[in-house]
Design a protein around this motif. Structure first.
Motif, PDB file in Angstrom:
ATOM      1  N   THR A  71       0.819  -1.221  -0.132  1.00  0.00           N
ATOM      2  CA  THR A  71       0.031  -0.135   0.047  1.00  0.00           C
ATOM      3  C   THR A  71       0.785   1.050   0.107  1.00  0.00           C
ATOM      4  O   THR A  71       1.616   1.376  -0.795  1.00  0.00           O
ATOM      5  N   GLU A  72       0.572   2.091   0.919  1.00  0.00           N
ATOM      6  CA  GLU A  72       1.337   3.592   0.994  1.00  0.00           C
ATOM      7  C   GLU A  72       2.812   3.386   1.090  1.00  0.00           C
ATOM      8  O   GLU A  72       3.371   4.356   0.806  1.00  0.00           O
ATOM      9  N   LEU A  73       3.369   2.335   1.467  1.00  0.00           N
ATOM     10  CA  LEU A  73       4.756   2.151   1.741  1.00  0.00           C
ATOM     11  C   LEU A  73       5.539   2.159   0.391  1.00  0.00           C
ATOM     12  O   LEU A  73       6.745   2.097   0.289  1.00  0.00           O
ATOM     13  N   GLY A  74       4.905   2.105  -0.715  1.00  0.00           N
ATOM     14  CA  GLY A  74       5.444   2.054  -2.041  1.00  0.00           C
ATOM     15  C   GLY A  74       5.833   0.790  -2.441  1.00  0.00           C
ATOM     16  O   GLY A  74       6.500   0.222  -3.539  1.00  0.00           O
ATOM     17  N   LEU A  75       5.564  -0.489  -1.780  1.00  0.00           N
ATOM     18  CA  LEU A  75       5.477  -1.799  -1.954  1.00  0.00           C
ATOM     19  C   LEU A  75       4.743  -2.031  -3.404  1.00  0.00           C
ATOM     20  O   LEU A  75       3.264  -1.608  -3.670  1.00  0.00           O
ATOM     21  N   LEU A  76       5.240  -2.774  -4.211  1.00  0.00           N
ATOM     22  CA  LEU A  76       4.318  -3.166  -5.474  1.00  0.00           C
ATOM     23  C   LEU A  76       3.256  -4.263  -5.027  1.00  0.00           C
ATOM     24  O   LEU A  76       3.433  -5.056  -4.107  1.00  0.00           O
ATOM     25  N   GLU A  77       2.187  -4.210  -5.772  1.00  0.00           N
ATOM     26  CA  GLU A  77       0.954  -5.178  -5.366  1.00  0.00           C
ATOM     27  C   GLU A  77       1.640  -6.474  -5.579  1.00  0.00           C
ATOM     28  O   GLU A  77       2.017  -6.688  -6.619  1.00  0.00           O
ATOM     29  N   GLY A  78       1.279  -7.429  -4.610  1.00  0.00           N
ATOM     30  CA  GLY A  78       1.678  -8.765  -4.954  1.00  0.00           C
ATOM     31  C   GLY A  78       3.167  -8.969  -4.170  1.00  0.00           C
ATOM     32  O   GLY A  78       3.738 -10.100  -4.009  1.00  0.00           O
ATOM     33  N   THR A  79       3.647  -7.992  -3.624  1.00  0.00           N
ATOM     34  CA  THR A  79       4.893  -8.284  -2.907  1.00  0.00           C
ATOM     35  C   THR A  79       4.761  -8.980  -1.481  1.00  0.00           C
ATOM     36  O   THR A  79       3.870  -8.811  -0.883  1.00  0.00           O
ATOM     37  N   PRO A  80       5.280 -10.222  -1.269  1.00  0.00           N
ATOM     38  CA  PRO A  80       5.137 -10.929  -0.004  1.00  0.00           C
ATOM     39  C   PRO A  80       5.496 -10.133   1.145  1.00  0.00           C
ATOM     40  O   PRO A  80       6.660  -9.484   1.159  1.00  0.00           O
ATOM     41  N   VAL A  81       4.743 -10.075   2.096  1.00  0.00           N
ATOM     42  CA  VAL A  81       5.243  -9.476   3.382  1.00  0.00           C
ATOM     43  C   VAL A  81       5.378 -10.738   4.407  1.00  0.00           C
ATOM     44  O   VAL A  81       4.108 -11.124   4.547  1.00  0.00           O
ATOM     45  N   GLY A  82       6.227 -11.113   5.334  1.00  0.00           N
ATOM     46  CA  GLY A  82       6.048 -12.093   6.119  1.00  0.00           C
ATOM     47  C   GLY A  82       5.723 -11.509   7.409  1.00  0.00           C
ATOM     48  O   GLY A  82       5.714 -10.156   7.962  1.00  0.00           O
ATOM     49  N   THR A  83       4.939 -12.279   8.130  1.00  0.00           N
ATOM     50  CA  THR A  83       4.181 -11.983   9.340  1.00  0.00           C
ATOM     51  C   THR A  83       5.260 -11.444  10.333  1.00  0.00           C
ATOM     52  O   THR A  83       6.253 -12.433  10.412  1.00  0.00           O
ATOM     53  N   ALA A  84       5.161 -10.644  11.241  1.00  0.00           N
ATOM     54  CA  ALA A  84       6.268  -9.906  11.793  1.00  0.00           C
ATOM     55  C   ALA A  84       6.321 -10.705  13.190  1.00  0.00           C
ATOM     56  O   ALA A  84       5.647 -11.532  13.700  1.00  0.00           O
ATOM     57  N   LEU A  85       7.823 -10.569  13.728  1.00  0.00           N
ATOM     58  CA  LEU A  85       7.870 -11.102  15.110  1.00  0.00           C
ATOM     59  C   LEU A  85       8.365  -9.955  16.209  1.00  0.00           C
ATOM     60  O   LEU A  85       8.461  -8.831  15.810  1.00  0.00           O
ATOM     61  N   ILE A  86       8.226 -10.095  17.290  1.00  0.00           N
ATOM     62  CA  ILE A  86       8.737  -9.154  18.230  1.00  0.00           C
ATOM     63  C   ILE A  86      10.237  -9.085  18.151  1.00  0.00           C
ATOM     64  O   ILE A  86      11.022 -10.149  17.493  1.00  0.00           O
ATOM     65  N   ASP A  87      10.901  -8.125  18.330  1.00  0.00           N
ATOM     66  CA  ASP A  87      12.226  -7.714  17.858  1.00  0.00           C
ATOM     67  C   ASP A  87      13.362  -8.761  18.598  1.00  0.00           C
ATOM     68  O   ASP A  87      13.949  -9.346  17.583  1.00  0.00           O
ATOM     69  N   ALA A  88      13.142  -9.296  19.858  1.00  0.00           N
ATOM     70  CA  ALA A  88      14.000 -10.091  20.439  1.00  0.00           C
ATOM     71  C   ALA A  88      13.725 -11.525  19.968  1.00  0.00           C
ATOM     72  O   ALA A  88      14.921 -12.148  19.609  1.00  0.00           O
ATOM     73  N   HIS A  89      12.675 -11.659  19.426  1.00  0.00           N
ATOM     74  CA  HIS A  89      12.422 -13.097  18.912  1.00  0.00           C
ATOM     75  C   HIS A  89      12.850 -13.215  17.610  1.00  0.00           C
ATOM     76  O   HIS A  89      13.266 -14.297  17.072  1.00  0.00           O
ATOM     77  N   ALA A  90      13.031 -12.096  16.800  1.00  0.00           N
ATOM     78  CA  ALA A  90      13.464 -12.281  15.476  1.00  0.00           C
ATOM     79  C   ALA A  90      14.775 -12.288  15.719  1.00  0.00           C
ATOM     80  O   ALA A  90      15.657 -13.134  14.851  1.00  0.00           O
ATOM     81  N   GLY A  91      15.648 -11.793  16.795  1.00  0.00           N
ATOM     82  CA  GLY A  91      16.797 -12.093  17.118  1.00  0.00           C
ATOM     83  C   GLY A  91      17.136 -13.515  17.420  1.00  0.00           C
ATOM     84  O   GLY A  91      18.444 -14.148  16.860  1.00  0.00           O
ATOM     85  N   GLY A  92      16.384 -14.126  17.951  1.00  0.00           N
ATOM     86  CA  GLY A  92      16.478 -15.808  18.213  1.00  0.00           C
ATOM     87  C   GLY A  92      16.427 -16.545  16.895  1.00  0.00           C
ATOM     88  O   GLY A  92      17.119 -17.170  16.938  1.00  0.00           O
ATOM     89  N   VAL A  93      15.607 -16.125  16.046  1.00  0.00           N
ATOM     90  CA  VAL A  93      15.408 -16.608  14.652  1.00  0.00           C
ATOM     91  C   VAL A  93      16.944 -16.571  14.010  1.00  0.00           C
ATOM     92  O   VAL A  93      17.267 -17.188  13.218  1.00  0.00           O
ATOM     93  N   GLY A  94      17.506 -15.205  14.078  1.00  0.00           N
ATOM     94  CA  GLY A  94      18.715 -14.650  13.412  1.00  0.00           C
ATOM     95  C   GLY A  94      20.115 -15.667  14.139  1.00  0.00           C
ATOM     96  O   GLY A  94      20.860 -15.475  13.517  1.00  0.00           O
ATOM     97  N   VAL A  95      19.874 -16.132  15.198  1.00  0.00           N
ATOM     98  CA  VAL A  95      21.093 -16.976  15.768  1.00  0.00           C
ATOM     99  C   VAL A  95      21.000 -18.267  16.257  1.00  0.00           C
ATOM    100  O   VAL A  95      21.958 -18.902  16.494  1.00  0.00           O
ATOM    101  N   MET A  96      19.721 -18.961  16.644  1.00  0.00           N
ATOM    102  CA  MET A  96      19.460 -20.130  17.115  1.00  0.00           C
ATOM    103  C   MET A  96      20.222 -21.297  16.435  1.00  0.00           C
ATOM    104  O   MET A  96      20.578 -22.036  17.135  1.00  0.00           O
ATOM    105  N   GLU A  97      20.308 -21.140  15.312  1.00  0.00           N
ATOM    106  CA  GLU A  97      21.069 -22.269  14.313  1.00  0.00           C
ATOM    107  C   GLU A  97      22.531 -21.857  14.148  1.00  0.00           C
ATOM    108  O   GLU A  97      23.199 -22.774  13.345  1.00  0.00           O
TER     109      GLU A  97
END
Length: 445
Positions: free
Chosen positions: A140-166
């Motif tokens: 929408t208003e952020l300038g994304l082209l229609e059809g651009t996939p957007v991943g459901t967000a995580l809490i910031d710390a939990h995104a950090g967990g996804v970024g290091v757990m493996e």
């Protein structure tokens, strides 16, 4: 950091609702139900006109897509949503579809927020809206082209967990033997397990809230980075060191570490940690998130002098780092004693003084190759939404990578020293409780 809803949290926890068992036995004032109740009681006009209540994570997704799909991470971890209720797994996908709503009507009615039940919880995420890592359809208003996939967000710390757990050098040990420490203003201690583990005073168990298919256990310290910043900024020597750091184009932390290295080089000093043999710090300046779950707890510093030079600030800084590390040890010991699989390794998202913390916590520390692990975790979700990987676990294995590995000291004297200081650390809280009880008795509280 917002603890205005302490009273509301206490009243909610007094209900004894079954929902509370999936939040360590009680809600923190940092969670949304107490905050929502505070708004209703203190800002009734705002409450009356509110159209939606959202976490920042879900708000960003909503603004990027126009879709009010809520994240399983935010709703389960912060809102009291029972994500494990009536789950139906879709093969080869991280999507978690809900056969029935995970909201508990009785809970919201008992705590005084029955108006949120109306309209099938439209204001906080209506029935059937809980998806995890699902590509959403339009921009929408952020300038994304229609059809651009957007991943459901995580809490910031939990995104950090996804970024290091493996991000470990060897894949031999189980993912359940690792604990992620995401460090910033506060610190989150996150571990996953295949079965739910109920640990008093520690948030969770949360189903699929960070790594899909695993139960999340989440400990934490309400103020860590914020505490260090506070101790530095309030010390008389901080202005001198800040100016010196500016001239040398470095950070005040590097200067403090240099001072500690110099002090530790003295022949009478056995090792750096021993510099604080007469200085002890309990880091609960903003309450204890876990495992004591006491927002009324406060910090303690034992051994202060009238010294106001850079050396005294460096020693206070070291004592704070040690106190925070002993808090981590307390959380790990508590979790292990209540059924969590034994934690063998920490994965940290930032590197400040990691070498000081390994011996205190008695575990290896692995620093990820990518320092901005929260951004990497968000990128992993985006990659899955864009179908570059089949699922989050596959993306984590491909994109996580280890950097520096720091092992704890095996020297007998070092271990005995930190064991002794850890006992002192624990006693500082116990003494605080006794003092409060004595004075409460005098005042009739």
């Amino acid at each position: 950091m917002d603890h205005r809803a302490v009273d509301q949290a206490k009243r909610i926890n007094a209900t004894g609702s079954p929902v509370l068992q999936f939040a360590g036995g009680g809600l923190s004032p940092e969670m949304e139900p107490p905050k929502l109740l505070w708004v209703k009681e203190n800002l009734p006009e705002s409450w009356a006109v509110a159209f939606r209540w959202m976490d920042l994570s879900d708000w960003l997704t909503y603004r990027a897509t126009g879709d009010d799909t809520r994240s399983l991470c935010t709703t389960v971890c912060k809102w009291g949503y029972l994500g494990h209720a009536h789950l139906q797994h879709q093969s080869n996908s991280d999507t978690v579809a809900m056969e029935a709503c995970g909201w508990d009507d009785v809970f919201w009615q008992e705590i005084g927020l029955s108006d949120l039940v109306e309209g099938q919880y439209t204001k906080i995420g209506k029935q059937g809206d809980m998806l995890h890592s699902q590509a959403i359809r339009l921009g929408t208003e952020l300038g994304l082209l229609e059809g651009t996939p957007v991943g459901t967000a995580l809490i910031d710390a939990h995104a950090g967990g996804v970024g290091v757990m493996e991000g470990v050098p060897s894949k031999d040990e189980s993912i359940t033997e690792r604990m992620v420490l995401v460090c910033g203003t506060s610190t989150c201690h996150m571990a996953v397990s295949p079965e739910k583990v109920f640990i008093p005073g520690v948030w969770g168990p949360y189903w699929s809230a960070m790594v899909p298919g695993f139960w999340l256990t989440e400990g934490g310290q309400s103020a860590t980075g914020a505490l260090i910043d506070h101790l530095i900024s309030s010390h008389p020597a901080s202005s001198v060191l800040l100016e010196r750091a500016k001239l040398q184009k470095t950070s005040i932390y590097e200067l403090l570490n240099e001072i500690l290295d110099t002090l530790a080089s003295h022949p009478d000093v056995l090792f750096q940690g021993a510099l604080t043999r007469n200085l002890h710090l309990l880091a609960d300046f903003h309450g204890n998130r876990s495992p004591l779950a006491n927002p009324d707890a406060r910090g303690v510093i034992s051994g202060l002098s009238l010294d106001d030079d850079p050396r005294s600030l460096a020693l206070l800084y070291l004592a704070a780092i040690q106190g925070i590390a002993y808090g981590t040890r307390h959380i790990v010991e508590h979790c292990n004693s209540h059924g969590l699989q034994h934690v063998e390794v920490f994965l940290r998202t930032r590197s400040t003084c990691n070498n000081m913390q390994t011996s205190q916590a008695r575990c290896s520390v692995i620093l990820p190759r990518e320092k901005e692990s929260v951004l990497l975790g968000a990128a992993i979700l985006g990659a899955v939404a864009a179908k570059k990987f089949h699922n989050v676990k596959e993306a984590m294995e491909a994109l996580n990578a280890p950097g520096l590995v720091v092992e704890p000291s095996r020297h007998d004297t070092v271990q005995k020293y930190h064991d002794a200081k850890y006992k002192i650390f624990r006693s500082l809280y116990d003494q605080q409780v006794v003092y409060r009880q004595q004075l409460d008795a005098v005042l009739g509280c």
